[in-house]
Write an enzyme that holds these catalytic residues in place. Structure first.
Site, PDB file in Angstrom:
ATOM      1  N   MET A   1       0.780  -1.208   0.000  1.00 26.18           N
ATOM      2  CA  MET A   1       0.000   0.000   0.000  1.00 26.18           C
ATOM      3  C   MET A   1       0.824   1.276   0.000  1.00 26.18           C
ATOM      4  O   MET A   1       0.322   2.300   0.387  1.00 26.18           O
ATOM      5  CB  MET A   1      -0.957  -0.019   1.174  1.00 26.18           C
ATOM      6  N   PRO A   2       2.046   1.225  -0.453  1.00 30.00           N
ATOM      7  CA  PRO A   2       2.783   2.488  -0.519  1.00 30.00           C
ATOM      8  C   PRO A   2       2.165   3.479  -1.496  1.00 30.00           C
ATOM      9  O   PRO A   2       1.521   3.101  -2.474  1.00 30.00           O
ATOM     10  CB  PRO A   2       4.163   2.058  -1.017  1.00 30.00           C
TER      11      PRO A   2
END
Length: 129
Positions: free
Chosen positions: A1-2
Site C-alpha cells: 500500500m505504498p
C-alpha cells in the site's frame, strides 16, 4: 500500500519519469514486500526553479538532474530492508537511466495502517475490535 511521489525536472522526457516509477515499483515488490498491483504513484515534472536544492549536503554534491522520491508506507520494515530498498532504486536508476547516484534522493514516511483509505470513504485496514 505504498503511495509514491516522484518529483524531477521537466528536462527529463516523460518516458524517463515513467521509467523511474517502474524502477521504484520493482524495488518495492522485490525488497519491501509490496503486493502485485499495489502501484499508486504521482509523478510530477517541474521547471528548474521549482526544485530547490543545496549545492551539497552531508558531503554529497547535487545537480539539476536530481530526482526526489518519497514513499509513504506502513511502518514495520527493518533498517536492513530499507537499506537494500534504497540501493535497489539507486542502482536501477543509475544503470538504466544513467543518472548520477548523488542525484537520487529518497525519503520514507511510515504510517500506521489505519491512516489509509483506498476509496469509498472507508478505512480498509481498520483495527479489529
Amino acid at each position: 500500500m505504498p503511495f509514491v511521489r516522484i518529483d524531477l525536472s521537466k528536462k527529463h522526457p516523460t518516458d524517463f519519469a515513467q521509467q523511474v516509477g517502474n524502477i521504484v515499483y520493482g524495488a518495492m515488490r522485490e525488497h519491501i514486500n509490496v503486493p502485485e498491483d499495489d502501484k499508486f504513484q504521482v509523478i510530477t515534472r517541474h521547471d528548474s526553479n521549482e526544485l530547490v536544492i543545496p549545492k551539497s549536503y552531508l558531503g554529497i554534491e547535487y545537480s539539476e538532474d536530481i530526482i526526489f522520491i518519497q514513499v509513504t508506507l506502513n511502518a514495520g520494515r527493518t533498517t536492513e530492508m530499507k537499506k537494500v530498498f534504497y540501493k535497489a532504486i539507486c542502482d536501477g536508476i543509475v544503470e538504466r537511466l544513467k543518472v548520477r547516484p548523488q542525484d537520487i534522493f529518497i525519503n520514507l514516511v511510515e504510517v500506521n495502517k489505519e491512516n489509509w483509505s483506498f476509496g469509498n470513504g472507508e478505512m480498509q485496514y481498520a483495527p479489529k475490535d
